[in-house]
Motif scaffolding. Structure first.
Motif, PDB file in Angstrom:
ATOM      1  N   GLY A 100       0.781  -1.232   0.000  1.00 39.37           N
ATOM      2  CA  GLY A 100       0.000   0.000   0.000  1.00 39.37           C
ATOM      3  C   GLY A 100       0.807   1.273   0.000  1.00 39.37           C
ATOM      4  N   ILE A 101       2.120   1.157  -0.135  1.00 37.67           N
ATOM      5  CA  ILE A 101       2.979   2.345  -0.128  1.00 37.67           C
ATOM      6  C   ILE A 101       3.339   2.689  -1.562  1.00 37.67           C
ATOM      7  CG2 ILE A 101       5.189   3.298   0.612  1.00 37.67           C
ATOM      8  CD1 ILE A 101       5.010   1.310   2.998  1.00 37.67           C
ATOM      9  N   CYS A 102       3.046   3.903  -1.963  1.00 41.11           N
ATOM     10  CA  CYS A 102       3.321   4.367  -3.320  1.00 41.11           C
ATOM     11  C   CYS A 102       4.695   5.041  -3.341  1.00 41.11           C
ATOM     12  CB  CYS A 102       2.242   5.340  -3.768  1.00 41.11           C
ATOM     13  SG  CYS A 102       2.428   5.843  -5.473  1.00 41.11           S
ATOM     14  N   ASP A 103       5.602   4.498  -4.133  1.00 47.19           N
ATOM     15  CA  ASP A 103       6.955   5.042  -4.269  1.00 47.19           C
ATOM     16  C   ASP A 103       7.052   5.666  -5.658  1.00 47.19           C
ATOM     17  OD1 ASP A 103       9.639   5.490  -4.701  1.00 47.19           O
ATOM     18  OD2 ASP A 103      10.291   3.574  -3.880  1.00 47.19           O
ATOM     19  N   ALA A 104       7.198   6.984  -5.737  1.00 46.42           N
ATOM     20  CA  ALA A 104       7.165   7.696  -7.014  1.00 46.42           C
ATOM     21  C   ALA A 104       8.268   7.246  -7.965  1.00 46.42           C
ATOM     22  CB  ALA A 104       7.261   9.197  -6.779  1.00 46.42           C
ATOM     23  N   SER A 105       9.484   7.056  -7.479  1.00 48.39           N
ATOM     24  CA  SER A 105      10.569   6.658  -8.383  1.00 48.39           C
ATOM     25  C   SER A 105      10.358   5.241  -8.889  1.00 48.39           C
ATOM     26  CB  SER A 105      11.928   6.793  -7.705  1.00 48.39           C
ATOM     27  OG  SER A 105      11.996   5.976  -6.566  1.00 48.39           O
ATOM     28  N   LEU A 106       9.851   4.359  -8.045  1.00 50.05           N
ATOM     29  CA  LEU A 106       9.548   3.001  -8.468  1.00 50.05           C
ATOM     30  C   LEU A 106       8.391   3.001  -9.471  1.00 50.05           C
ATOM     31  CD1 LEU A 106      10.120   0.009  -8.207  1.00 50.05           C
ATOM     32  CD2 LEU A 106       8.624  -0.047  -6.207  1.00 50.05           C
ATOM     33  N   ALA A 107       7.392   3.840  -9.238  1.00 52.22           N
ATOM     34  CA  ALA A 107       6.267   3.945 -10.167  1.00 52.22           C
ATOM     35  C   ALA A 107       6.743   4.437 -11.528  1.00 52.22           C
ATOM     36  CB  ALA A 107       5.214   4.892  -9.598  1.00 52.22           C
ATOM     37  N   HIS A 108       7.649   5.398 -11.529  1.00 53.71           N
ATOM     38  CA  HIS A 108       8.196   5.904 -12.789  1.00 53.71           C
ATOM     39  C   HIS A 108       8.945   4.796 -13.519  1.00 53.71           C
ATOM     40  CE1 HIS A 108       9.904   8.659 -15.674  1.00 53.71           C
ATOM     41  NE2 HIS A 108      11.104   8.167 -15.401  1.00 53.71           N
ATOM     42  N   HIS A 109       9.747   4.037 -12.807  1.00 48.30           N
ATOM     43  CA  HIS A 109      10.496   2.932 -13.402  1.00 48.30           C
ATOM     44  C   HIS A 109       9.543   1.905 -14.007  1.00 48.30           C
ATOM     45  CE1 HIS A 109      13.586  -0.076 -13.979  1.00 48.30           C
ATOM     46  NE2 HIS A 109      12.845  -0.936 -13.291  1.00 48.30           N
ATOM     47  N   ARG A 110       8.484   1.560 -13.281  1.00 48.87           N
ATOM     48  CA  ARG A 110       7.519   0.584 -13.784  1.00 48.87           C
ATOM     49  C   ARG A 110       6.807   1.103 -15.031  1.00 48.87           C
ATOM     50  NH1 ARG A 110       5.210  -1.008  -7.862  1.00 48.87           N
ATOM     51  NH2 ARG A 110       6.855  -2.499  -7.349  1.00 48.87           N
ATOM     52  N   SER A 111       6.473   2.378 -15.059  1.00 46.53           N
ATOM     53  CA  SER A 111       5.794   2.928 -16.238  1.00 46.53           C
ATOM     54  C   SER A 111       6.717   2.917 -17.450  1.00 46.53           C
ATOM     55  CB  SER A 111       5.277   4.336 -15.972  1.00 46.53           C
ATOM     56  OG  SER A 111       6.335   5.252 -15.875  1.00 46.53           O
ATOM     57  N   ARG A 112       8.008   3.180 -17.236  1.00 45.96           N
ATOM     58  CA  ARG A 112       8.986   3.127 -18.341  1.00 45.96           C
ATOM     59  C   ARG A 112       9.115   1.701 -18.873  1.00 45.96           C
ATOM     60  NH1 ARG A 112      10.457   7.135 -21.073  1.00 45.96           N
ATOM     61  NH2 ARG A 112      12.408   6.094 -21.450  1.00 45.96           N
ATOM     62  N   GLN A 113       9.071   0.708 -17.989  1.00 47.10           N
ATOM     63  CA  GLN A 113       9.145  -0.681 -18.417  1.00 47.10           C
ATOM     64  C   GLN A 113       7.926  -1.055 -19.252  1.00 47.10           C
ATOM     65  OE1 GLN A 113       9.718  -2.735 -14.637  1.00 47.10           O
ATOM     66  NE2 GLN A 113      11.729  -3.392 -15.386  1.00 47.10           N
ATOM     67  N   ARG A 114       6.755  -0.540 -18.879  1.00 46.72           N
ATOM     68  CA  ARG A 114       5.527  -0.848 -19.607  1.00 46.72           C
ATOM     69  C   ARG A 114       5.457  -0.150 -20.955  1.00 46.72           C
ATOM     70  NH1 ARG A 114       3.060   0.136 -14.851  1.00 46.72           N
ATOM     71  NH2 ARG A 114       2.350   2.129 -15.604  1.00 46.72           N
ATOM     72  N   ALA A 115       6.250   0.872 -21.149  1.00 42.68           N
ATOM     73  CA  ALA A 115       6.165   1.656 -22.384  1.00 42.68           C
ATOM     74  C   ALA A 115       6.336   0.778 -23.621  1.00 42.68           C
ATOM     75  CB  ALA A 115       7.195   2.778 -22.370  1.00 42.68           C
ATOM     76  N   GLY A 116       7.110  -0.284 -23.495  1.00 45.14           N
ATOM     77  CA  GLY A 116       7.200  -1.243 -24.577  1.00 45.14           C
ATOM     78  C   GLY A 116       8.167  -0.891 -25.692  1.00 45.14           C
ATOM     79  N   ARG A 117       8.562   0.323 -25.784  1.00 40.23           N
ATOM     80  CA  ARG A 117       9.498   0.704 -26.834  1.00 40.23           C
ATOM     81  C   ARG A 117      10.518   1.668 -26.238  1.00 40.23           C
ATOM     82  NH1 ARG A 117       8.043   5.802 -28.199  1.00 40.23           N
ATOM     83  NH2 ARG A 117       5.895   6.359 -27.811  1.00 40.23           N
ATOM     84  N   PRO A 118      11.761   1.479 -26.588  1.00 40.74           N
ATOM     85  CA  PRO A 118      12.771   2.392 -26.053  1.00 40.74           C
ATOM     86  C   PRO A 118      12.677   3.766 -26.713  1.00 40.74           C
ATOM     87  CG  PRO A 118      13.766   0.838 -27.567  1.00 40.74           C
ATOM     88  CD  PRO A 118      12.321   0.440 -27.412  1.00 40.74           C
ATOM     89  N   ARG A 119      13.009   4.778 -25.989  1.00 38.92           N
ATOM     90  CA  ARG A 119      13.013   6.131 -26.542  1.00 38.92           C
ATOM     91  C   ARG A 119      14.276   6.323 -27.359  1.00 38.92           C
ATOM     92  NH1 ARG A 119      11.717  10.528 -22.275  1.00 38.92           N
ATOM     93  NH2 ARG A 119      11.123  11.648 -24.124  1.00 38.92           N
ATOM     94  N   ARG A 120      14.144   6.963 -28.481  1.00 42.12           N
ATOM     95  CA  ARG A 120      15.298   7.249 -29.321  1.00 42.12           C
ATOM     96  C   ARG A 120      15.998   8.514 -28.831  1.00 42.12           C
ATOM     97  NH1 ARG A 120      12.989   6.666 -35.388  1.00 42.12           N
ATOM     98  NH2 ARG A 120      12.570   4.443 -35.327  1.00 42.12           N
ATOM     99  N   PRO A 121      17.297   8.493 -28.776  1.00 45.16           N
ATOM    100  CA  PRO A 121      18.027   9.696 -28.383  1.00 45.16           C
ATOM    101  C   PRO A 121      18.102  10.670 -29.562  1.00 45.16           C
ATOM    102  CG  PRO A 121      19.537   7.897 -28.775  1.00 45.16           C
ATOM    103  CD  PRO A 121      18.154   7.347 -28.929  1.00 45.16           C
ATOM    104  N   ARG A 122      17.178  11.588 -29.640  1.00 45.80           N
ATOM    105  CA  ARG A 122      17.074  12.496 -30.794  1.00 45.80           C
ATOM    106  C   ARG A 122      18.337  13.301 -31.056  1.00 45.80           C
ATOM    107  NH1 ARG A 122      11.191  15.253 -30.869  1.00 45.80           N
ATOM    108  NH2 ARG A 122      10.197  13.299 -31.347  1.00 45.80           N
TER     109      ARG A 122
END
Length: 71
Positions: A36-58
């Motif tokens: 039940g504890i929300c960790d913002a940095s962990l949440a950000h990491h999980r959302s990046r993992q779910r993104a499914g595609r790597p970001r291109r370094p423009r």
């Protein structure tokens, strides 16, 4: 904000988002073992993992854009 005891509606109001969106993001980024504890940095990491595609370094790929930004 959750750690400070704010409710979903209060968080939504402060962030100018719908309560549904806030609730969904909290639910989506917390796992059962988080207890039940929300960790913002962990949440950000999980959302990046779910993104499914790597970001291109423009800037690395576009020399003209890189030069313009550096100028």
């Amino acid at each position: 904000m959750r750690e400070r005891g704010l409710g979903i509606s209060e968080i939504a109001e402060q962030l100018a988002r719908s309560p549904w969106a806030i609730s969904r993001e909290i639910r989506r980024n917390m796992l059962e073992h988080d207890k039940g504890i929300c960790d913002a940095s962990l949440a950000h990491h999980r959302s990046r993992q779910r993104a499914g595609r790597p970001r291109r370094p423009r800037f690395r790929l576009d020399a003209v854009l890189r030069a313009e930004v550096q100028a």
